[in-house]
Design an enzyme around this catalytic site. Structure first.
Site, mmCIF file in Angstrom:
data_model
loop_
_atom_site.group_PDB
_atom_site.id
_atom_site.type_symbol
_atom_site.label_atom_id
_atom_site.label_comp_id
_atom_site.label_asym_id
_atom_site.label_seq_id
_atom_site.Cartn_x
_atom_site.Cartn_y
_atom_site.Cartn_z
ATOM 1 C CG ASN A 85 -5.185 5.143 26.736
ATOM 2 O OD1 ASN A 85 -4.739 4.986 27.867
ATOM 3 N ND2 ASN A 85 -5.399 6.352 26.214
ATOM 4 N NE ARG A 145 -3.118 14.419 17.226
ATOM 5 C CZ ARG A 145 -2.210 14.295 18.195
ATOM 6 N NH1 ARG A 145 -2.593 14.029 19.431
ATOM 7 N NH2 ARG A 145 -0.936 14.459 17.956
ATOM 8 C CG ASN A 182 -3.537 9.466 20.944
ATOM 9 O OD1 ASN A 182 -3.061 8.805 20.031
ATOM 10 N ND2 ASN A 182 -3.184 10.721 21.165
ATOM 11 C CB THR A 228 -2.375 15.914 28.480
ATOM 12 O OG1 THR A 228 -3.517 15.655 27.673
ATOM 13 C CG2 THR A 228 -2.775 15.795 29.944
ATOM 14 C CE1 TYR A 271 -7.417 9.169 27.009
ATOM 15 C CE2 TYR A 271 -6.292 9.962 25.029
ATOM 16 C CZ TYR A 271 -6.263 9.592 26.371
ATOM 17 O OH TYR A 271 -5.087 9.624 27.066
ATOM 18 C CG HIS A 308 -8.480 13.571 21.242
ATOM 19 N ND1 HIS A 308 -7.933 12.530 20.532
ATOM 20 C CD2 HIS A 308 -7.723 13.696 22.363
ATOM 21 C CE1 HIS A 308 -6.885 12.043 21.196
ATOM 22 N NE2 HIS A 308 -6.746 12.727 22.311
#
Ligand code: PHB
Length: 360
Positions: free
Chosen positions: A238, A230, A181, A28, A183, A178
């Site tokens: 997070n 991933r 992490n 990012t 999300y 994705h």
């Protein structure tokens, strides 16, 4: 002197044969053109400079306005964004590279200021993550998200399907889903953030359902041999947690075999997250019958050793690729590396983005 032999053994990843095993990790950088979160010439320069990677996985890219969680990250849902990404893919292909797009829905890691009509971010359950969202007005505390209703799930899957088809239209060689992490898809996978009582919550078979349905939809559009996934089983970033990561993620990795995916990409450690020394990544790798990309804190020597020992097939590098556009040739020759500058990671200009020096 060539120090990294295993890193330079060609490898087949889905439909492609890569000349090396040095992957550019998705990063990012918050430098899309405004308004509209549109990739542009600056981004094309940046990726073109790094086209000697075996494969570039382009930065996390929101699949819809609802999927956005940070100011200035790019999207893949508007015609202008598709056109902008075309500049990037043409530039990388012109330099002989391969580039996948990372499909991203942030779920609860957002803020009403970043959402259409100031709406609440959505999540599997109305559980707030600790931390702050990066908005155009600066950092703001994360809010308690709204739990997705069961009848909204097909729409989420549809966002991924459309994004995959847009990625094809933009000239990408494939996509990475994705599911890491903290999300949206990871929020469903892990039991700390998913307290649902419907078919998408409870046991791991239910918590993995959304990911597997998303993969099915993306694969229909893209082809399994151009689709990667991933995961980050132990990343606490997070506010993520899970009661039994080894058991749960072994299950997820094994379920992926039904698709014949191009690869599985694992965030093994991340600076911000707490490590779990007990997690056995080789056991996870052994569940998956395809190429395994390891990521997190590797250098040339440790990556080469891990590949040579069979602990992974490829290694993705993040910060090292930020600071070294010619990372592949530096690894090949054992040359010194530039040092990344964290102050210019997120947002800004060409400074700290396209101005890191190459050796020649
Ligand atoms: C971030 O912007 O800090 C970020 C984005 C995507 C990730 C991880 C971190 O997967």
């Amino acid at each position: 002197m060539q120090i990294a032999n295993a890193l330079f053994k060609p490898v087949t990843v889905g439909r492609y044969t890569l000349p090396n095993r040095i992957i550019m990790a998705p990063l990012t950088r918050c430098r899309s053109k405004q308004p509209g979160d549109i990739p542009w010439a600056l981004n094309a320069d940046y990726y073109q400079q790094r086209a000697s990677a075996g494969l570039i996985i382009a930065e996390a890219t929101q699949i819809s306005p609802q999927g956005k969680g940070y100011a200035y990250t790019p999207g893949i849902y508007s015609a202008a964004q598709i056109q902008g990404w075309r500049l990037v893919t043409d530039a990388v292909h012109g330099a002989g590279g391969l580039i996948f797009l990372q499909l991203w829905h942030v779920g609860r890691i957002s803020h009403p200021d970043l959402q259409p009509d100031g709406a609440l971010p959505v999540a599997p359950s109305a559980i707030k993550a600790e931390g702050e969202a990066f908005t155009e007005q600066g950092f703001k505390p994360l809010v308690t998200p709204r739990a997705l209703a069961p009848d909204e799930i097909p729409g989420i899957i549809g966002q991924y399907r459309t994004a995959a088809s847009n990625a094809l239209a933009a000239g990408f060689d494939g996509v990475e889903i994705h599911a890491a992490n903290g999300y949206l898809l990871d929020q469903f996978l892990r039991d700390g953030s998913n307290h649902r009582t419907d078919a998408y919550g409870g046991c791991i078979e239910n918590r993995a359902r959304l990911l597997l349905e998303v993969i099915e939809a993306v694969v229909e559009v893209m082809g399994a041999d151009k689709t990667g996934v991933r995961l980050s089983p132990i990343n606490a970033f997070n506010s993520m947690s899970d009661s039994a990561p080894q058991q749960h993620f072994n299950y997820v990795a094994e379920q992926l075999n039904r698709f014949g995916l191009a690869y599985l990409h694992i965030v093994e450690r991340m600076a911000a997250g707490a490590d779990d020394d007990d997690f056995d990544f080789v056991a996870l790798k052994n569940q998956f019958k395809g190429p395994y990309i390891a990521n997190g804190g590797y250098d040339a020597a440790s990556a080469d050793a891990a590949i040579a020992a069979g602990r992974c097939d490829l290694v993705a590098f993040g910060k090292l690729f930020i600071a070294n556009p010619d990372l592949v040739s530096r690894f090949k020759t054992g040359a010194a590396l530039n040092t990344p500058d964290p102050d210019s990671f997120y947002g800004g200009t060409a400074q700290g983005y396209t101005d890191y020096p190459t050796l020649v």
